[in-house]
Enzyme design. Sequence first.
Site, PDB file in Angstrom:
ATOM      1  N   ARG A  44       0.821  -1.214   0.000  1.00 59.01           N
ATOM      2  CA  ARG A  44       0.000   0.000   0.000  1.00 59.01           C
ATOM      3  C   ARG A  44       0.856   1.266   0.000  1.00 59.01           C
ATOM      4  NH1 ARG A  44      -5.273   1.858   1.453  1.00 59.01           N
ATOM      5  NH2 ARG A  44      -5.255   3.743   2.720  1.00 59.01           N
ATOM      6  N   VAL A  78      -6.563   7.878  -1.457  1.00 58.88           N
ATOM      7  CA  VAL A  78      -6.509   6.426  -1.327  1.00 58.88           C
ATOM      8  C   VAL A  78      -7.470   6.066  -0.201  1.00 58.88           C
ATOM      9  CG1 VAL A  78      -5.058   4.408  -0.933  1.00 58.88           C
ATOM     10  CG2 VAL A  78      -4.103   6.431  -2.050  1.00 58.88           C
ATOM     11  N   SER A  79      -8.537   5.374  -0.514  1.00 67.17           N
ATOM     12  CA  SER A  79      -9.577   5.105   0.481  1.00 67.17           C
ATOM     13  C   SER A  79      -9.030   4.306   1.656  1.00 67.17           C
ATOM     14  CB  SER A  79     -10.734   4.331  -0.163  1.00 67.17           C
ATOM     15  OG  SER A  79     -11.323   5.077  -1.200  1.00 67.17           O
ATOM     16  N   ALA A  80      -9.694   4.432   2.802  1.00 66.75           N
ATOM     17  CA  ALA A  80      -9.290   3.694   3.994  1.00 66.75           C
ATOM     18  C   ALA A  80      -9.355   2.187   3.729  1.00 66.75           C
ATOM     19  CB  ALA A  80     -10.197   4.061   5.163  1.00 66.75           C
ATOM     20  N   PHE A 223     -16.593   9.707   0.553  1.00 71.79           N
ATOM     21  CA  PHE A 223     -15.703   9.665  -0.597  1.00 71.79           C
ATOM     22  C   PHE A 223     -15.538  11.054  -1.200  1.00 71.79           C
ATOM     23  CE2 PHE A 223     -16.326   5.113  -0.569  1.00 71.79           C
ATOM     24  CZ  PHE A 223     -15.197   4.599  -1.189  1.00 71.79           C
TER      25      PHE A 223
END
Length: 411
Positions: A44, A78-80, A223
């Site tokens: 990541r 970058v989403s959780a 989002f």
Amino acid sequence: MIHTASEADAGLAAELRAAMVDGLAADGRIMSTAVERAFRAVPRHVFVPPGTSLEDAYGVDKAPITKRDENGVHLSSVSAPWLQARMIAQAGIAPGMRVLEIGGGGYNASLLAEVTGENGLVVSVDIDPEVTAWASAALKAAGYEDRVMVVTADGERGEPSNACYDAIVVTAGAWDIPPAWLAQLADGGTLVLPLRMNTIARSLALRREGDHLVSTSAEVCGFVEMQGEGARAERIFSLPDPRGGHVALRFDEQIPDEPGLLDGALATGPVMAWSGVGIGDGVSFADLHLWLAGFLPGFCRVAASDGTELAADGVCKAWFPYGGVQGDSFACLALRRSGDVEFEFGARAYGQHAEGAAEALVTQIREWDQRGRDLPESAFTFWPTPTTPPTRREPTGVFRKNHGIVTISWP
């Protein structure tokens, strides 16, 4: 500049990645071996902006921002990890699937590629060439450049050249569901998207049922909003507080006919009203927000700047900055400690007719308590134009979109 293994402490990155995945699995966010394997495989930290610490790169609740506009508004992130894991599960991603991702920075597409495997297809579309350039470079650095197809295009139109898709996963906040997504979704396929309903968003998994789509799961989420043809800006009215600062009322689908009536509202009040409805400490009441979004007249999101009475009293915290407008007055949701329950819901109102605005909010809190708790995951339905929802006896929230109607049917 991409974070590669030679630029970061590879040992620490591996340790933090393992801890992240262990935590997601322990919390029930990861529930399949294939998804767990994907999270353990993809580095990541390669996909987050330079300067992001490894601890933030692998924090289960962290969503590093990858791009802002000139005003500091978030354009890409970058989403959780917990939300990415949940959305992959919502979509039912499996080996051999053809998947379209709309709005991507590379990391989520890499996870999808790991789960779909060598016989699958992952196409990632984003409208911003800077974002797709970053995603392509990060995918190459992580070893996924041959496993993900990156396309620069408006996601509103999908990516027809590789349709149909077994799953479409939208990773940008959507206000509507355009016809292209439905046309490119295979029979029996699943559409997962963070759908905005009168300012409130849920990540919904939708599947066809006859001429409409019905949800199979729903998740609280947040989002970065869609850009391009699918963008829809909220209307914001800023009210000066005589004590200093401003209170912003953000409207989506219920814009007041005469917003100027609110100009002096903060000079009168507050008026407090309490509902007698309680909630236990640590218990989510996110469904109350959805109920209010569907049934409270003049529903809006409330934000208070420093210096205002609302900010000083802690009313507009992240969990409950919602309210409703009635003419020259408005009320927002409030909480207080109670002797019988951990907290009690109420209303804090301002304006010449603050009592009426407060009572309208309290009335809907009581209605939710009687009829709106425990919303089923199958409660959300999308009726694409020209279909229309049938008349229902149960309470139904109705949200009209450009390409159809969203309904929430409460038990």
